[in-house]
Enzyme design. Structure first.
Site, PDB file in Angstrom:
ATOM      1  N   LYS A  48      27.255  12.876 -15.067  1.00 10.48           N
ATOM      2  CA  LYS A  48      27.054  13.416 -16.421  1.00 10.48           C
ATOM      3  C   LYS A  48      26.244  12.514 -17.347  1.00 10.48           C
ATOM      4  O   LYS A  48      26.323  12.618 -18.561  1.00 10.48           O
ATOM      5  CB  LYS A  48      28.389  13.774 -17.108  1.00 10.48           C
ATOM      6  CG  LYS A  48      29.377  14.539 -16.306  1.00 10.48           C
ATOM      7  CD  LYS A  48      28.817  15.428 -15.260  1.00 10.48           C
ATOM      8  CE  LYS A  48      28.182  16.690 -15.750  1.00 10.48           C
ATOM      9  NZ  LYS A  48      27.575  17.426 -14.595  1.00 10.48           N
ATOM     10  N   SER A  49      25.443  11.640 -16.755  1.00  9.74           N
ATOM     11  CA  SER A  49      24.607  10.755 -17.571  1.00  9.74           C
ATOM     12  C   SER A  49      23.171  11.235 -17.671  1.00  9.74           C
ATOM     13  O   SER A  49      22.351  10.597 -18.330  1.00  9.74           O
ATOM     14  CB  SER A  49      24.606   9.346 -16.968  1.00  9.74           C
ATOM     15  OG  SER A  49      25.902   8.837 -16.934  1.00  9.74           O
ATOM     16  N   THR A  52      20.602  15.442 -13.542  1.00  8.62           N
ATOM     17  CA  THR A  52      19.816  16.660 -13.335  1.00  8.62           C
ATOM     18  C   THR A  52      18.420  16.495 -13.948  1.00  8.62           C
ATOM     19  O   THR A  52      17.404  16.853 -13.344  1.00  8.62           O
ATOM     20  CB  THR A  52      20.535  17.856 -14.003  1.00  8.62           C
ATOM     21  OG1 THR A  52      21.925  17.788 -13.677  1.00  8.62           O
ATOM     22  CG2 THR A  52      19.960  19.176 -13.549  1.00  8.62           C
ATOM     23  N   HIS A 111      25.589   8.516  -6.941  1.00  8.51           N
ATOM     24  CA  HIS A 111      26.447   7.973  -7.999  1.00  8.51           C
ATOM     25  C   HIS A 111      27.066   6.642  -7.552  1.00  8.51           C
ATOM     26  O   HIS A 111      27.888   6.070  -8.263  1.00  8.51           O
ATOM     27  CB  HIS A 111      27.593   8.939  -8.320  1.00  8.51           C
ATOM     28  CG  HIS A 111      27.152  10.247  -8.926  1.00  8.51           C
ATOM     29  ND1 HIS A 111      26.223  10.326  -9.931  1.00  8.51           N
ATOM     30  CD2 HIS A 111      27.558  11.522  -8.687  1.00  8.51           C
ATOM     31  CE1 HIS A 111      26.066  11.610 -10.266  1.00  8.51           C
ATOM     32  NE2 HIS A 111      26.845  12.344  -9.526  1.00  8.51           N
ATOM     33  N   SER A 141      31.117  15.390 -21.650  1.00  6.65           N
ATOM     34  CA  SER A 141      30.334  16.198 -20.722  1.00  6.65           C
ATOM     35  C   SER A 141      31.113  16.397 -19.412  1.00  6.65           C
ATOM     36  O   SER A 141      31.202  17.506 -18.877  1.00  6.65           O
ATOM     37  CB  SER A 141      28.993  15.507 -20.452  1.00  6.65           C
ATOM     38  OG  SER A 141      28.212  16.274 -19.571  1.00  6.65           O
ATOM     39  N   ARG A 266      24.820  22.312 -20.253  1.00  5.32           N
ATOM     40  CA  ARG A 266      25.796  22.724 -21.258  1.00  5.32           C
ATOM     41  C   ARG A 266      25.138  22.702 -22.633  1.00  5.32           C
ATOM     42  O   ARG A 266      24.699  23.714 -23.137  1.00  5.32           O
ATOM     43  CB  ARG A 266      27.036  21.809 -21.193  1.00  5.32           C
ATOM     44  CG  ARG A 266      28.222  22.293 -22.001  1.00  5.32           C
ATOM     45  CD  ARG A 266      29.365  21.299 -21.907  1.00  5.32           C
ATOM     46  NE  ARG A 266      29.014  20.013 -22.486  1.00  5.32           N
ATOM     47  CZ  ARG A 266      29.266  19.657 -23.737  1.00  5.32           C
ATOM     48  NH1 ARG A 266      29.885  20.471 -24.550  1.00  5.32           N
ATOM     49  NH2 ARG A 266      28.893  18.464 -24.190  1.00  5.32           N
TER      50      ARG A 266
HETATM   51  P1  A3P Z   1      26.195  17.923 -21.785  1.00  7.84           P
HETATM   52  O1  A3P Z   1      27.435  18.316 -21.054  1.00  7.84           O
HETATM   53  O2  A3P Z   1      26.469  16.903 -22.852  1.00  7.84           O
HETATM   54  O3  A3P Z   1      25.420  19.082 -22.282  1.00  7.84           O
HETATM   55  P2  A3P Z   1      24.315  15.297 -15.010  1.00  7.84           P
HETATM   56  O4  A3P Z   1      22.986  15.897 -14.802  1.00  7.84           O
HETATM   57  O5  A3P Z   1      24.341  13.815 -14.764  1.00  7.84           O
HETATM   58  O6  A3P Z   1      25.378  16.041 -14.296  1.00  7.84           O
HETATM   59  O7  A3P Z   1      24.609  15.403 -16.557  1.00  7.84           O
HETATM   60  C1  A3P Z   1      24.751  16.653 -17.179  1.00  7.84           C
HETATM   61  C2  A3P Z   1      24.465  16.475 -18.651  1.00  7.84           C
HETATM   62  O8  A3P Z   1      23.057  16.398 -18.862  1.00  7.84           O
HETATM   63  C3  A3P Z   1      24.942  17.670 -19.447  1.00  7.84           C
HETATM   64  O9  A3P Z   1      25.253  17.170 -20.749  1.00  7.84           O
HETATM   65  C4  A3P Z   1      23.706  18.546 -19.433  1.00  7.84           C
HETATM   66  O10 A3P Z   1      23.679  19.532 -20.426  1.00  7.84           O
HETATM   67  C5  A3P Z   1      22.617  17.511 -19.630  1.00  7.84           C
HETATM   68  N1  A3P Z   1      21.314  17.951 -19.150  1.00  7.84           N
HETATM   69  C6  A3P Z   1      21.029  18.653 -18.015  1.00  7.84           C
HETATM   70  N2  A3P Z   1      19.710  18.866 -17.901  1.00  7.84           N
HETATM   71  C7  A3P Z   1      19.134  18.295 -18.984  1.00  7.84           C
HETATM   72  C8  A3P Z   1      17.782  18.212 -19.442  1.00  7.84           C
HETATM   73  N3  A3P Z   1      16.787  18.750 -18.759  1.00  7.84           N
HETATM   74  N4  A3P Z   1      17.550  17.560 -20.596  1.00  7.84           N
HETATM   75  C9  A3P Z   1      18.564  17.015 -21.298  1.00  7.84           C
HETATM   76  N5  A3P Z   1      19.860  17.071 -20.922  1.00  7.84           N
HETATM   77  C10 A3P Z   1      20.149  17.703 -19.774  1.00  7.84           C
END
Ligand code: A3P
Length: 302
Positions: A48-49, A52, A111, A141, A266
């Site tokens: 969640k950092s 993606t 991770h 997140s 999200r």
């Molecule tokens: P939030 O839950 O705060 O919206 P990961 O990719 O490490 O699983 O992290 C997911 C977090 O990154 C989520 O945060 C998601 O919405 C955000 N996220 C995914 N794609 C993104 C993008 N293209 N630009 C910015 N944030 C993104």
């Protein structure tokens, strides 16, 4: 040592880190068998950092001469399908998969904490890109992500304050977060040509210069012609939260039958934690980080 995460998933402590039990075998197999190549790019994060986003960006930058923007695989596949993860995809249920399944130059994500990476990643000349994120936003997140995907079907999740307490004790998947961040931070200080340390918040603030930074880091800087043609802007737009979230492919379907594609998109904002956490909770993390990061040079303003 074993523990149950607040959402009911099993955690095991290994070399000081809490790993998801379901990933323990794949991680051990990756450590034993994975052979990194100098041309590999490894994308590392705590869940969640910004994994993606980093996957979409690095894939698009590295493959910009192969796929024009309007033919990008990201338009029809979730970023987690386009860039596989060591422990989720490659070594999931396979002890020693054929590395040639992925064409060179390989981009892989993980991770796994720096100290626990397969030796060949730490010792080869491959590149590592780490994205860190404000731990309060990571916690919120992750909370949403786990509640939405319900990995432990029959478990009743703990309340937010109890989950937060566990997070502050470092008991969360791939935690403690401070050790995860410090491992990559110190590796970056030691060898900045091999380990790039980015912050989600910096990407949000200035995506264009970070896209260029990633391109330079992987040895593929944008030419003046590319810059003039707006390639940096095109890649940034393709990989933006709004664009990826609204693609049909990311509205349904799942990764590995476990994680909904939509659950990776999200809000995509900095500071959403203030909508869920009290100032006292924020203070607790601030103090924790001050103590743990003291003397390291890693500064995380929250
Ligand atoms: P939030 O839950 O705060 O919206 P990961 O990719 O490490 O699983 O992290 C997911 C977090 O990154 C989520 O945060 C998601 O919405 C955000 N996220 C995914 N794609 C993104 C993008 N293209 N630009 C910015 N944030 C993104």
């Amino acid at each position: 040592e074993q523990q149950t995460n607040w959402d009911g998933q099993r955690l095991v402590k290994y070399n000081g880190f809490w790993l998801l039990e379901l990933l323990f075998r794949p991680i051990l197999s990756a450590r034993k068998y994975f052979k990194a190549k100098a041309t590999d790019v490894i994308l590392s994060t705590m869940p969640k950092s910004g994994t993606t986003w980093l996957k979409a960006l690095t894939f698009s930058i590295a493959n910009r001469s192969v796929f024009p923007i309007d033919q990008s695989p990201l338009l029809t596949s979730n970023p987690h399908k386009v860039v596989p993860a060591l422990e989720f995809n490659l070594y999931w249920g396979k002890e020693n998969p054929d590395p040639e399944l992925i064409p060179d130059p390989r981009i892989l994500s993980t991770h796994i904490p720096f100290e626990m990476l397969p030796d060949s990643i730490r010792e080869s000349d491959c590149r590592i890109i780490y994205v860190s994120r404000n731990p309060l936003d990571v916690f919120i997140s992750h909370r949403h992500f786990l509640l939405e995907n319900k990995f432990a079907k029959d478990a009743v999740p703990l309340a937010l304050d109890e989950a937060f307490d566990m997070f502050c004790q470092g008991i969360h998947p791939f935690g403690p977060f401070w050790d995860h961040m410090l491992g990559y931070w110190n590796a970056h200080l030691k060898n900045p040509e091999r380990v790039l340390f980015l912050k989600y918040e910096d990407l949000k603030e200035d995506i264009l210069s970070n896209v260029k930074k990633i391109a330079e880091f992987i040895g593929s800087p944008f030419s003046p012609e590319e810059e003039k043609q707006g390639v940096v802007e095109q890649i940034s737009r393709l990989c933006s939260f709004e664009n990826l979230k609204n693609l049909e492919v990311n509205k349904s379907g799942n990764v590995l039958g476990l994680m909904k594609n939509s659950s990776f998109f999200r809000k995509g904002e900095v500071g959403d934690c203030v909508n869920f956490l009290t100032p006292e909770m924020a203070e607790r993390i601030k103090n924790l980080m001050e103590r743990e990061f003291q003397g390291s040079g890693l500064i995380y303003n929250i």
